[in-house]
Design an enzyme around this catalytic site. Sequence first.
Site, PDB file in Angstrom:
ATOM      1  CB  THR A 141      -0.916   0.072   1.245  1.00  0.00           C
ATOM      2  OG1 THR A 141      -0.147   0.501   2.365  1.00  0.00           O
ATOM      3  CG2 THR A 141      -1.564  -1.269   1.562  1.00  0.00           C
ATOM      4  CG  ASP A 142      -0.059   4.671  -2.166  1.00  0.00           C
ATOM      5  OD1 ASP A 142       0.658   3.912  -2.881  1.00  0.00           O
ATOM      6  OD2 ASP A 142      -1.050   5.269  -2.590  1.00  0.00           O
ATOM      7  CB  CYS A 143       0.373   4.259   4.430  1.00  0.00           C
ATOM      8  SG  CYS A 143      -1.077   3.216   4.257  1.00  0.00           S
ATOM      9  CE1 TYR A 144       1.866   0.329   8.517  1.00  0.00           C
ATOM     10  CE2 TYR A 144      -0.170   1.133   7.520  1.00  0.00           C
ATOM     11  CZ  TYR A 144       0.652   0.993   8.627  1.00  0.00           C
ATOM     12  OH  TYR A 144       0.267   1.516   9.835  1.00  0.00           O
TER      13      TYR A 144
END
Lengths: 135, 397
Positions: free
Chosen positions: B136-139
């Site tokens: 994901t973008d954050c992970y």
Amino acid sequence: MLKKRVVLTFPKETVEQPITYHLIKNYDLMVNILSAKINPDEEGRLVIEISGQRKNLDNGINYIKGLGVTIQPLAQDVKWKEDRCTHCTACIPLCPSHALMLDRVTMKVSFDSDHCILCGFCLKACPYQAVEILY
Amino acid sequence: MAKTIAQINDRIKKGEAVVVTAEEIIDLVNKKGVKQTAKEVDVVTTATFGPMCSSGIYFNFGHSKPRIKAQKVWLNNVPAYAGLGAVDTYLGATELPENDPTNTIYPGEFKYGGGHIIEELVAGKDIRLKAISYRTDCYPRKELETWINIKDLNEVVLFNPRNCYQNYNVAVNLSDKVCYTYLGVLQPRLGNAIYCSAGQLSPLLNDPLYLTIGLGSRIFLGGGIGYVVWQGTQHNPDVVRGENKVPKRPAGTLAVIGDLKQMNSQWLRGVSMTGYGVTMAVGIGIPIPILNEEICQYTAVKDSQIYAPVIDYSRVYPEREPDVLAEVNYAQLKSGKIIIQDKEVPTGALSSYAKAREIANILKEWIQGGKFTLTEPVQLLPSVDSGITCQPLNERP
């Protein structure tokens, strides 16, 4: 009259020797077979109780050793790990020779290797892997 | 004269509290009568040590750099539940390693699993953690493999949804072949019987109507301090009881929680049940405040007054049949033999009475030493008239 419980390990080539017969016939010993099995490598393993006069016993054991059969006291083959045992007593009703015993006052289990016949019932019953039999 | 928990705590703090174990109270009540004993004794300590399957830990292992939102997690190749926050995970005591042969070679050995990992973690051993995920973008990270140690984890909490069963079945086998069960190896034709309760020492058998043990009760848990947080799953207070109110069937249960970091692997032990699976033995000790004579009388219950049902685990248990072969008491069970269908059947246990006794004495010392005070439950457990029962599953097509 002396009594010994021993484990005999037969290399493949000695498996067919009638050792028990010779111990009885030639050395005048009483032999009680506690367990006997042959493993997949065709090594034989015999747990016996032998009793007789000290001299006969010594001679009989020397005869066995002379055949290349390993002989060792039974106690060395089974290990009860006191620190693993939780004294739950699951093994108690299954141990046929009362080697595993329960003191009903302290409710603690103890193990007397002299009475063990290496049947292995306790191995499957012990939830804590507190008994080990070295084959 | 009734006492309050606050009064008892004052006495504990001054080092004046009179604390006895659930074994010792039996003799006291016998000698002095319940009235006098209730006056003199402040706390009775109860305990149990045995396999409790609904147990496990949740923990937060910290954010890696770059971060991962762990979607699947394994600890020493044993799957843990990762459907929580990014690096929170729950490991259950009965979880098996990936590719465990289970019962393909019957009976399976089940040498290792969730319960063993918890024991090792508490003992300070390093555990291999593996996590996988999607990006994901954050992970952004998709894979993680590292060693973890209890001392480095942010939080690690023992949280057991069902422990401390109030009484339990005695298992026997009426069939012609060996049965491998969660209560142990059962020899054919009534070859042995296995029970699993500390009897007169067991917490809920000493407080049969849940007059003192409730949400917020501070307890000995796995060698550290824990709390009762709810009734356990399958809590079933409304079962057949004796005149002494003690249930004659499995009844109440507890959900408990505590910080794993202060626990000890002596009291949290991995369990291997041949032919069945893995689980964990948990040590629990619960103090009962002697607030009045009624509570005192309940704690004086002894093995010969506590009855358990004998159940056939070759057919009756697996088929969920109702038949009970007999009722036997814990004095008979602890004597080493019971009589079932005119046959003398040797008994063994899964619950360790010796360990339970040890825990009851440790808790007694903690309280006597002023280290452990009692808590007032914020809510008592659902009791006989609560309407709460343990329902079976009704399957729908």
